[in-house]
Design an enzyme around this catalytic site. Structure first.
Site, PDB file in Angstrom:
ATOM      1  N   CYS A  43       0.825  -1.206   0.000  1.00 36.99           N
ATOM      2  CA  CYS A  43       0.000   0.000   0.000  1.00 36.99           C
ATOM      3  C   CYS A  43       0.865   1.264   0.000  1.00 36.99           C
ATOM      4  O   CYS A  43       1.569   1.511  -0.954  1.00 36.99           O
ATOM      5  CB  CYS A  43      -0.970  -0.038   1.184  1.00 36.99           C
ATOM      6  SG  CYS A  43      -2.280   1.185   0.990  1.00 36.99           S
ATOM      7  N   GLU A  86      -2.522  -8.876   3.511  1.00 38.62           N
ATOM      8  CA  GLU A  86      -2.870  -9.247   4.888  1.00 38.62           C
ATOM      9  C   GLU A  86      -4.377  -9.185   5.108  1.00 38.62           C
ATOM     10  O   GLU A  86      -4.872  -9.580   6.167  1.00 38.62           O
ATOM     11  CB  GLU A  86      -2.160  -8.331   5.882  1.00 38.62           C
ATOM     12  CG  GLU A  86      -2.840  -6.988   6.159  1.00 38.62           C
ATOM     13  CD  GLU A  86      -2.688  -5.949   5.048  1.00 38.62           C
ATOM     14  OE1 GLU A  86      -2.136  -6.307   3.986  1.00 38.62           O
ATOM     15  OE2 GLU A  86      -3.134  -4.800   5.222  1.00 38.62           O
ATOM     16  N   HIS A 140      -3.856  -5.228  -0.268  1.00 35.72           N
ATOM     17  CA  HIS A 140      -3.518  -5.689   1.071  1.00 35.72           C
ATOM     18  C   HIS A 140      -3.538  -7.207   1.183  1.00 35.72           C
ATOM     19  O   HIS A 140      -4.578  -7.784   1.461  1.00 35.72           O
ATOM     20  CB  HIS A 140      -4.473  -5.084   2.094  1.00 35.72           C
ATOM     21  CG  HIS A 140      -4.272  -3.626   2.269  1.00 35.72           C
ATOM     22  ND1 HIS A 140      -3.452  -3.097   3.236  1.00 35.72           N
ATOM     23  CD2 HIS A 140      -4.725  -2.571   1.562  1.00 35.72           C
ATOM     24  CE1 HIS A 140      -3.429  -1.783   3.133  1.00 35.72           C
ATOM     25  NE2 HIS A 140      -4.195  -1.437   2.125  1.00 35.72           N
TER      26      HIS A 140
END
Lengths: 1072, 377
Positions: free
Chosen positions: B265, B353, B351
């Site tokens: 990001c 994650e 992202h």
């Protein structure tokens, strides 16, 4: 990956007749698939036995076979057509089962036909629970503990493993047919025995109970490059224990955190990969322990399902269409999203509203059935509602159901009674919950008794609390509308009329806005006007200035009003489109083709109530509204709509009233010199008795204004009539009861016609097979008529035309006649689309509903080139399909109350063949040898005797009960006598259970409750053992004719396209 | 249950609704750049994601608060966004994990909210006109004054919000994802993670992928990092304009030839800037859990969680022939990932994650480890 170039011709299998567990959703998916495949230049061969489907319209495929969905029939079609591939994942469990059969028997390999979408191994892994269970363990998931049982003796060990309560699921059935919950050891044994019979493979899965766990479904899609996306998550408001088809379901999931949802998503992705569905959609169901979050995989459908249809409508993502394209080799990123146009289909839809689906039941049709819900599906239809909050969505859902509810009306039960019924899984549990909260039961108490997640209960409590304030008059009208309250419900809460609420609302400028369903929560612009109403600030309806027509749909499926009407609505759209109108559809049934966003120009997914329809009309200002295609639902609104100044297209509401109002109708017939059975209207029980006395028993009694013969009965004596008036109806001056003379030996005839006001053209004349007394929707019929004389047919035509012209019908009209000897009686006239319109349209090769829509919008029949009746050379037979197998303990006897859920069609060059096809399609494969069991009432003996003689001549061994056997012997037919059940073993039922007979003919004197009771075991046994059985003398006669035809020559499939061109139905070269 | 509230946009549009969360005060209305998030789950992760610092977030899904909040789903030490806009909020959480209601949580963290708003109308405006500033005020308010204040709010462009959210001191992170049962690979490598506003789930997944993680403040110099002798450097997500934190890109430019780097990001944008690329502000950005991230290498589409208002431009990256664009967002072809052709350096705009969002791209953490492994072999 671009499209495969080697797939030029693809065979698509539909799902057959509408049954509980398999409804219009597969017409929706199949129609989308046909369109998608043809768009890609693929030649489509379609097989489906259900004529009331859009997919079987000859324009939707290159070759259309309305033929039984059995392995042998489809095998023959494959031999004739030699397609490159078979796509089995869009026709429900039926299509999958046919594909399994064809693959396992080596037919596909022999003919070089590739299975696309899902390979045999993937289908079998998903279907075979033990393989599926092992596969789940291999990817770190688990199913409920379970064991297969193939013999009663193996039950105890299985029960030891899983404990009580235990779930029993027979293998390879559809809609969870035969599933049961056992709470005690005795119940376990009883249900196991029944389950083993239910399973075509005599196999039952005994399973650990996860009752009370939260239930979720994910709709998953995968393409050939292994891209996987989740289209929609669905949460069942009802916890585990109620079949998902019978559950109230909500999209998206409401009570999961992201962490929990992603675990289900990960599991779904892993499952579709593990099972190996190559391309297309799958539905995966999970149970989640509400206290620990533990996940159990319930099942996976490696195909498009009912939930996929719901997910498509809920998100705007056309799962079936995309699945069809993926099967041709495209990948998701190569397919554009129709709604946004600029983004690809390789994303996950996100929604900014709440969708609620509520099932609709038909227990009023089966009063003897157990009306508690369980893991076997029992609902016949569903409504879906869209709102910006759950409360709005839920309340819109309640009124979409069309069960006379406009919100959470009170239920007259005490708090104590409510405590007792709450755990019972009743179909009306939503109202019970509301009443419980209203009566002071705490939310915790209701949760304890229903296991429904407190979040949902709290929402219902919020509605109940809001109602209290409304009743006190202390409320904000706009806030109430935002919570989804209908004007009607507000009216009854405040003790004023609906019109008063409406005018107050209009005065305060409180009007709904319309928002779009766009797959992306407004992140991108939506180009498809797929709309729903809500009470907010910004309206996105953006009506056009075009000349437009609104077509009102039929709402949720029910017995008596189903896919046939949706078919008519869709054809209405087609017809009006071809005349340059903008078409607007209003409907709330997510299973349908009509609610596909690309069927009409604009789709309003809304309840079909006066309030909701008026708001659309006022926003859109159409040139007219069509109410005659959607069955009783829109018809009921016609007078109020007209009163509100809405132009109704086609036949005027006054003409409809002339046909429906008894007195005016009698006057009409007198004017035309037509006969009707003696009749009258009773506004009290006493009046009914007097009337019946003067008309003479037997009489047919029913409440006025009904469709599907609700609460209709043939009554033979005054005491029966008294009981009927007391128990079956609530008679009052506003709700009179109709009393008609019943014509016992009449032949019934159905006629569909179309009229433009000056010309009336017969669509088709259908002769019923079953005699009068069996509801027309439940009776088989033949087009053209099989026994009526030429002159009688002429009189029928003349009467039909005279009625149409006299009434000034503009559009469709259906007339029911009864023929007794040489007398022609008019039973009823319905100036609207009838249930038989699709069947007739298929039989004569002309789209009647389309023509009717164009007539309503101003075209003449002459302009449309439909000026004379088409009498086809081939024979078309319609047969009804019943849900009896889902309702243990319910008699299968037919009567004036309609009980069928669907229909099939058989087409062939001769009646016997067409009838045999229709029977096979309805799941009654007629035997060509073996033994027949006959037990007929005295009155039928003479009629049945020649039929049994025919069967005996064809080599059938004949078993008969005492008096029947005696009669047969007297007329020289050898018959072995069997005892009736009441006379003790060995008896008829033993014979059936033992597999000693292949055909059962049993007729009963329906005026004799004891005779009915005594013979019921025979009918149920035949049903449950899958043996062809017939319950009327008329059917017995034609069955013998059909079996003779079958014995002489086999059945050969025939494509519609070969009929409509006027060629003989079965080319010589194809007959073996 | 609640009084009135308004959301006023810089262009003067007013959305009326009802107040929830912490009361706004004239001194501190909820003010910031208004963005919308299209995820249907994960509001707590969104609230606690430091990347939203300086922003007001509108959830497009209308029912928010259903599952309350719990300590495990927090993505950072607090809430850095400035306001929360939802359509419907019923203060009745239902989840076996819930410890607090959303409303109480917002109050505790001093975050102002507004509900009962036509959020779809707001989203359509932001979509058509672009993201803009706005403020939330509870109670009766002078609209003209609010309009003026909203119009006067500073643009997100040029704002350094990293300094406000980064940690003050370096710390070790040694906690994995409690939801996954997998064993950590062996041997473990040492990674230094720049905290530009890092989400905890990134640290958890680094840990689980076999890294010993040291988190350092954003202004840690390249030499300080190298002194820690890391096997790899991680550049975290974070808020604001990447061009406004030039020190970060400068540090990266120094590190890039010397140590394997993985960025997510804002970290991806900073890496791009360090490699000579440029960023631009997107009209309304990507904030959702359903974005199609296309991998140009495998030709496959991953469904990704995204949250960014700025993006590296493809043209600017094209000027460095050593950069390969590895991922594109199929909705609008923005750059979503890059790799250095020669060096063990990679980054993604989305992202991996997740938290909230799909786990499709979590493999990147292992890929980073494999890259280091290959380097050391």
């Amino acid at each position: 990956m671009p499209k495969r170039t080697d797939l030029k011709k693809v065979l698509l299998i539909g799902s057959g007749p509408i049954v509980i567990g398999q409804a219009c959703e597969f017409d929706y998916s199949g129609t989308q698939a046909c369109k998608a495949l043809r768009e890609e230049g693929v030649e489509v061969v379609l097989v489906n036995s259900n004529p009331a489907t859009i997919m079987t319209d000859p324009d939707f495929a290159s070759r259309t076979y309305i033929e039984p969905l059995t392995g042998q029939t489809v095998e023959r079609i494959l031999e004739i057509e030699r397609p490159d591939a078979l796509l089995p994942t869009l026709g429900g469990q039926t299509a999958l089962n046919v594909a399994i059969d064809l693959a396992e028997r080596g037919v596909l390999e022999r003919l070089g036909v590739e299975l696309i979408g899902a390979k045999l191994d993937a289908i079998l892994m998903a279907e075979d629970r033990s393989r599926f269970g092992t596969a789940m363990e291999e990817i770190g998931l688990r199913m409920a503990r379970s064991r297969y049982v193939r013999k009663l003796e193996e039950g105890a060990a299985a029960l030891e493993l899983v404990g009580l309560p235990a779930i029993l699921r027979p293998s390879f059935t559809l809609g969870g047919s035969g599933g049961a919950i056992a709470n005690t050891e005795a119940e376990f044994r009883e249900k196991l025995e029944w389950g083993l019979r239910q399973s075509p493979r005599s196999e039952v899965l005994v399973e650990e109970s996860v009752l009370g766990w939260k239930e979720f479904e994910l709709e998953v899609m995968r393409d050939g490059a292994d891209n996987v996306v989740i289209i929609c998550s669905i949460e069942n408001l009802d916890p585990m224990g109620i079949h998902t088809g019978d559950s109230i379901t909500v999209a998206p999931a409401q009570t999961l955190t992201d962490k929990e949802y992603q675990r289900l998503r990960d599991a779904s992705v892993a499952i579709i990969r593990k099972v190996g569905v190559d391309t297309g959609g799958s539905n995966i169901q999970f149970a989640v322990n509400p206290e620990t979050g533990e996940i159990v995989v319930i099942e996976m459908n490696p195909r498009v399902s009912r939930s996929s249809a719901l997910a498509s409508k809920a998100t705007g993502f056309p799962i079936a269409k995309i699945a069809a394209k993926l099967a041709l080799g495209y990948t998701l990123d190569e397919i554009p999203n129709d709604i946004t146009r600029e983004t690809p289909a390789s994303f996950e839809p996100t929604i900014d509203y709440v969708v609620t689906k509520i099932p609709r039941f038909a227990f009023e049709k089966f009063p003897e059935a157990d009306a508690r819900l369980g893991i076997q599906m029992k609902s016949v239809g569903e409504a879906m509602a869209i709102g910006r909050t759950f409360r709005e969505s839920l309340q819109k859902g309640l009124r979409s159901l069309e069960v006379g509810s406009y919100g959470f009306e009170p239920v007259e039960l005490s708090a104590e009674e409510l405590r007792e019924v709450l755990p019972e899984l009743r179909p009306d549990r939503l109202w019970l919950i509301a009443q419980a909260l209203r009566s002071g039961l705490s939310l915790e108490e209701v949760h304890e008794r229903t296991q429904i997640d407190p979040w949902f209960l709290n929402q219902i409590r919020a509605i109940v609390d809001a109602e209290r304030a409304i009743e006190r008059g202390d409320f904000d009208l706009r806030a109430a509308k935002r919570d989804g309250f209908s004007d009607q419900r507000l009216a009854s809460l405040t003790g004023v009329s609906e019109a008063e609420i409406r005018s107050r609302r209009l005065a305060e400028g409180i009007r709904p806005v319309f928002k779009r369903v766009d797959t992306c929560a407004a992140e991108f612009e939506a180009h498809t006007p797929y709309l729903y109403s809500t009470y907010e600030d910004e309206c996105e309806a953006a009506p056009t200035e075009r000349r437009k027509v609104i077509i009102l749909g039929g709402g949720p499926n029910r017995i008596g009003q189903g896919i046939e009407f949706d078919y008519c609505c869709v054809h209405g759209v087609m017809g009006l489109t071809s005349d340059g109108f903008e078409t607007l559809m209003v409907n709330c049934n997510p299973e349908t083709v009509s609610t596909d966003y690309d069927t009409s120009d604009r789709l309003y997914f809304e309840p079909l109530t006066l309030e909701d329809v008026l708001e659309i009309v006022e926003r859109e200002r159409p040139v007219g509204v069509i109410v005659q295609f959607g069955g009783q639902t829109p018809l009921r609104l016609s007078v109020a709509l007209e009163k509100a100044g809405v132009p109704i297209l086609g036949t005027s509401p006054d003409a409809i009233d002339r046909a429906e109002d008894r007195e005016r109708f009698a006057e009409l017939l007198r004017t035309l010199g037509l006969l009707q059975p003696d009749n009258g209207t009773a506004r009290s029980a006493e009046q009914a008795l007097r009337l019946a006395e003067s008309i003479g028993y037997p009489v047919l009694v029913r409440p006025s204004y009904v469709l599907g013969g609700r609460a209709m009965q043939i009554v033979y004596t005054a005491s029966d009539l008294e009981r009927y008036m007391r128990e079956a109806v609530r008679v009052s001056p506003e709700h009179p009861v109709l009393v008609d003379r019943f014509l016992p030996d009449a032949v019934e005839v159905d006629v569909d016609a179309i009229c433009d006001g000056t010309l009336a053209v017969i669509g088709g004349i259908m002769e019923h097979i079953e005699e009068a007394g069996v509801h027309s929707g439940d009776s088989a019929c033949s087009l053209p008529p099989r026994s009526l004389s030429v002159s009688m047919c002429g009189r029928i035509r003349e009467a039909t035309r005279a009625l149409a012209l006299e009434l000034g019908v503009r559009g469709l009209m259906n007339v029911q006649f009864a023929v007794v000897a040489d007398e022609l009686y008019v039973l009823e006239v319905n100036p609207r689309a009838s249930r038989t319109v699709p069947f007739v349209s298929k039989a004569i090769g002309r789209p009647l509903a389309q023509l009717a829509a164009r007539v309503m919008a101003g075209k003449s029949l002459t302009e449309l080139g439909f000026v004379e009746e088409i009498v086809p050379e081939h024979i078309s037979v319609k047969e009804a399909v019943f849900p009896f197998v889902k309702f243990p303990g319910v008699d299968t006897l037919l009567g004036p109350e309609m009980k069928s859920t669907g229909e099939v069609m058989g087409i062939d060059h001769a009646f016997g063949h067409a009838y045999a096809k229709a029977q096979r399609a309805a799941g009654m494969d007629l035997p060509t040898g073996g033994a027949v069991l006959v037990s007929v009432r005295d009155a039928d003996k003479a009629e049945v005797e020649p039929a049994i003689r025919t069967l005996a001549e064809l080599g059938f061994e004949v078993f008969a009960t005492d008096r029947t056997a005696l009669m047969l012997k007297e007329s020289g037919v050898a018959a072995k006598t069997v005892s009736k059940v009441t006379a003790g073993s060995p008896h008829t039922v033993d014979l059936i259970r033992g597999g000693a007979v292949q055909l059962v003919i049993v007729t009963t004197d329906t005026s004799e409750p004891r005779a009915v009771r005594d013979s019921m075991a025979m009918r149920r046994a035949a049903l449950e053992h899958g043996i062809a059985y017939f319950t009327t003398a008329a059917a017995a006669v034609v069955v013998a004719e059909a079996i003779r035809a079958l014995c002489l020559e086999g059945l050969e499939p025939v494509a519609l396209q070969d009929l409509s061109t006027g060629k003989p139905p079965v080319p010589e070269t194809l007959r073996g | 249950m609640s009084g009135t509230a308004v959301l006023v946009l810089a262009d003067g549009t007013v959305y009326r609704g009802r107040a929830f969360g912490a009361p706004s005060t004239p001194a501190s209305p909820g003010a910031g750049e208004v963005v919308f998030h299209t995820g249907m789950t994960g509001y707590q992760e969104i609230l606690t994601d430091p990347s939203y610092a300086g922003q007001i977030v509108c959830m497009t899904y209308p029912e928010i608060g259903n599952v309350g909040v719990n300590p495990v789903d927090e993505e950072s030490r607090g809430i850095f966004l400035r306001g929360f806009v939802v359509r419907d909020h019923v203060d009745f959480p239902s989840s076996w994990r819930a410890r607090e209601s959303l409303d109480a949580y917002l109050r505790r963290h001093g975050i102002t909210g507004i509900w009962d708003v036509d959020t779809r109308a707001l989203v359509r405006r932001l979509r058509d006109k672009g993201a803009q500033n706005g403020l939330i005020a509870h109670g009766e308010a002078a609209l003209d004054e609010l309009r003026a204040r909203a119009a006067a709010l500073p643009s997100m462009e040029g704002q350094n919000l990293v300094d406000a959210v980064t940690c003050e001191e370096p710390y070790e992170w040694a906690e994995g994802d409690s939801w996954s049962a997998g064993a950590r690979p062996d041997p473990t490598y040492r990674v230094v993670a720049y905290d530009f506003g890092v989400k905890r789930n990134i640290l958890r997944l680094l840990h689980d992928a076999g890294f010993d993680v040291t988190v350092v403040p954003a202004r840690t110099s390249a030499s300080e990092v190298l002194a820690m002798r890391p096997d790899g450097v991680f550049l975290s997500n974070g808020p604001g304009d990447p061009a406004a934190v030039p020190y970060a890109a400068e540090a990266v430019a120094e590190l890039v030839e010397r140590v394997p780097i993985f960025g997510i990001c804002l970290g991806h944008q900073i890496l791009g800037l360090g490699l000579g690329g440029k960023t631009e502000k997107l009209r309304f950005g990507h904030h959702g859990a359903n974005q199609p991230a296309f991998c140009t290498r495998s030709k496959r589409v991953m469904i990704a969680s995204e949250n960014h208002g700025f993006a590296l431009t493809a043209e600017s990256l094209a000027s460095n022939p050593e950069i390969e664009i590895t991922h594109l967002n199929l909705n609008d072809d923005t750059v979503e990932g890059l790799r250095h052709r020669r060096l063990p350096v990679l980054s993604v705009q989305y992202h991996p994650e997740a938290s909230p969002g799909p786990h499709d791209t979590a493999y990147l953490f292992s890929e980073f480890r494999a890259l280091i492994g290959a380097q050391r072999a």
